[in-house]
Design a protein around this motif. Structure first.
Motif, mmCIF file in Angstrom:
data_model
loop_
_atom_site.group_PDB
_atom_site.id
_atom_site.type_symbol
_atom_site.label_atom_id
_atom_site.label_comp_id
_atom_site.label_asym_id
_atom_site.label_seq_id
_atom_site.Cartn_x
_atom_site.Cartn_y
_atom_site.Cartn_z
ATOM 1 N N THR A 62 22.861 16.003 98.420
ATOM 2 C CA THR A 62 24.216 16.511 98.655
ATOM 3 C C THR A 62 24.254 17.652 99.664
ATOM 4 O OG1 THR A 62 24.065 17.982 96.738
ATOM 5 C CG2 THR A 62 25.054 15.805 96.380
ATOM 6 N N GLN A 63 23.284 18.552 99.613
ATOM 7 C CA GLN A 63 23.315 19.724 100.484
ATOM 8 C C GLN A 63 22.641 19.497 101.832
ATOM 9 O OE1 GLN A 63 21.897 23.168 98.353
ATOM 10 N NE2 GLN A 63 23.177 22.720 96.582
ATOM 11 N N HIS A 64 21.767 18.486 101.904
ATOM 12 C CA HIS A 64 21.008 18.282 103.139
ATOM 13 C C HIS A 64 21.082 16.850 103.672
ATOM 14 C CE1 HIS A 64 19.375 22.305 102.705
ATOM 15 N NE2 HIS A 64 19.232 22.024 101.417
ATOM 16 N N GLN A 65 21.880 16.002 103.032
ATOM 17 C CA GLN A 65 22.122 14.623 103.457
ATOM 18 C C GLN A 65 20.826 13.817 103.624
ATOM 19 O OE1 GLN A 65 23.966 17.308 105.059
ATOM 20 N NE2 GLN A 65 25.268 16.882 103.304
ATOM 21 N N ILE A 66 19.897 14.021 102.717
ATOM 22 C CA ILE A 66 18.647 13.254 102.721
ATOM 23 C C ILE A 66 18.851 12.022 101.855
ATOM 24 C CG2 ILE A 66 16.232 13.288 101.973
ATOM 25 C CD1 ILE A 66 16.057 16.128 102.811
ATOM 26 N N GLY B 270 15.473 7.866 98.583
ATOM 27 C CA GLY B 270 14.031 7.613 98.572
ATOM 28 C C GLY B 270 13.246 8.779 99.143
ATOM 29 N N HIS B 271 13.725 9.327 100.237
ATOM 30 C CA HIS B 271 13.045 10.466 100.850
ATOM 31 C C HIS B 271 13.143 11.703 99.945
ATOM 32 C CE1 HIS B 271 13.262 8.758 105.214
ATOM 33 N NE2 HIS B 271 12.287 8.231 104.491
ATOM 34 N N ALA B 272 14.303 11.936 99.376
ATOM 35 C CA ALA B 272 14.481 13.082 98.479
ATOM 36 C C ALA B 272 13.571 12.947 97.259
ATOM 37 C CB ALA B 272 15.939 13.199 98.047
ATOM 38 N N ASN B 273 13.507 11.759 96.712
ATOM 39 C CA ASN B 273 12.665 11.508 95.541
ATOM 40 C C ASN B 273 11.196 11.750 95.865
ATOM 41 O OD1 ASN B 273 12.521 10.581 92.759
ATOM 42 N ND2 ASN B 273 11.427 8.827 93.605
ATOM 43 N N ALA B 274 10.737 11.302 97.029
ATOM 44 C CA ALA B 274 9.346 11.500 97.434
ATOM 45 C C ALA B 274 9.040 12.984 97.612
ATOM 46 C CB ALA B 274 9.052 10.738 98.725
ATOM 47 N N LEU B 275 9.945 13.726 98.235
ATOM 48 C CA LEU B 275 9.741 15.163 98.420
ATOM 49 C C LEU B 275 9.647 15.893 97.086
ATOM 50 C CD1 LEU B 275 12.171 15.789 101.402
ATOM 51 C CD2 LEU B 275 9.686 16.173 101.434
ATOM 52 N N VAL B 276 10.550 15.564 96.177
ATOM 53 C CA VAL B 276 10.557 16.226 94.873
ATOM 54 C C VAL B 276 9.305 15.857 94.074
ATOM 55 C CG1 VAL B 276 11.765 16.398 92.655
ATOM 56 C CG2 VAL B 276 13.061 16.467 94.790
ATOM 57 N N PRO C 172 14.298 26.676 89.133
ATOM 58 C CA PRO C 172 13.680 25.783 88.141
ATOM 59 C C PRO C 172 14.621 24.661 87.687
ATOM 60 C CG PRO C 172 14.407 27.777 87.064
ATOM 61 C CD PRO C 172 14.712 27.938 88.540
ATOM 62 N N LEU C 173 14.741 23.661 88.527
ATOM 63 C CA LEU C 173 15.596 22.524 88.209
ATOM 64 C C LEU C 173 14.740 21.315 87.835
ATOM 65 C CD1 LEU C 173 18.106 22.814 91.199
ATOM 66 C CD2 LEU C 173 18.444 23.611 88.858
ATOM 67 N N LYS C 174 15.352 20.358 87.170
ATOM 68 C CA LYS C 174 14.660 19.116 86.820
ATOM 69 C C LYS C 174 14.568 18.216 88.047
ATOM 70 C CE LYS C 174 16.101 19.250 82.037
ATOM 71 N NZ LYS C 174 16.827 18.593 80.959
ATOM 72 N N HIS C 175 13.737 17.191 87.937
ATOM 73 C CA HIS C 175 13.475 16.281 89.044
ATOM 74 C C HIS C 175 14.767 15.766 89.695
ATOM 75 C CE1 HIS C 175 11.040 13.198 91.206
ATOM 76 N NE2 HIS C 175 12.181 12.542 91.150
ATOM 77 N N MET C 176 15.623 15.149 88.919
ATOM 78 C CA MET C 176 16.830 14.551 89.498
ATOM 79 C C MET C 176 17.818 15.605 89.987
ATOM 80 S SD MET C 176 16.360 11.438 89.899
ATOM 81 C CE MET C 176 17.977 11.073 90.533
ATOM 82 N N GLU C 177 17.798 16.784 89.416
ATOM 83 C CA GLU C 177 18.647 17.862 89.917
ATOM 84 C C GLU C 177 18.198 18.271 91.319
ATOM 85 O OE1 GLU C 177 19.982 20.148 85.837
ATOM 86 O OE2 GLU C 177 17.957 20.499 86.607
ATOM 87 N N LEU C 178 16.885 18.327 91.524
ATOM 88 C CA LEU C 178 16.359 18.648 92.849
ATOM 89 C C LEU C 178 16.654 17.532 93.846
ATOM 90 C CD1 LEU C 178 12.928 20.195 91.801
ATOM 91 C CD2 LEU C 178 14.844 21.411 92.862
ATOM 92 N N VAL C 179 16.512 16.286 93.411
ATOM 93 C CA VAL C 179 16.835 15.143 94.277
ATOM 94 C C VAL C 179 18.297 15.225 94.701
ATOM 95 C CG1 VAL C 179 17.137 12.620 94.331
ATOM 96 C CG2 VAL C 179 15.042 13.605 93.371
ATOM 97 N N ASN C 180 19.180 15.459 93.749
ATOM 98 C CA ASN C 180 20.611 15.538 94.061
ATOM 99 C C ASN C 180 20.930 16.708 94.982
ATOM 100 O OD1 ASN C 180 21.392 13.221 92.699
ATOM 101 N ND2 ASN C 180 21.552 14.300 90.747
#
Length: 69
Positions: free
Chosen positions: A49-53, A56-62, A37-45
Motif C-alpha cells: 500500500t505505501q510503496h506499490q510493490i 510476490g515481491h513484498a512477500n519475498a522481502l518480508v 514489530p508487525l506480523k508477516h502479512m502486516e509488513l507485506v500490506n
C-alpha cells in the motif's frame, strides 16, 4: 564443468525486485526495520500500500527480512 548453484527461496526474487523498483534490497530491509514489530502479512500490506510493490515481491522481502531476525 562446474555446476552453478541456483539461488533459492525469497532471495531468488531479489534481482527482479531491484530491477523493477530501482532500489537496492538494503533499502527495502531498512523500510521493514522502520515499520516496527508487525506480523508477516502486516509488513507485506505495508509494502503493497505505501510503496506499490507487488504481492510476490513484498512477500519475498518480508520472508527474507523475518528470516534474518
Amino acid at each position: 564443468m562446474a555446476e552453478t548453484s541456483k539461488i533459492k527461496g525469497p532471495a531468488s526474487y531479489f534481482p527482479s525486485i531491484e530491477k523493477t523498483y530501482a532500489k537496492p534490497i538494503t533499502h527495502w530491509m531498512d523500510i521493514l526495520q522502520e515499520a516496527g514489530p508487525l506480523k508477516h502479512m502486516e509488513l507485506v500490506n505495508c509494502l503493497k500500500t505505501q510503496h506499490q510493490i507487488g504481492h510476490g515481491h513484498a512477500n519475498a522481502l518480508v520472508a527474507a527480512f523475518l528470516a534474518k531476525k
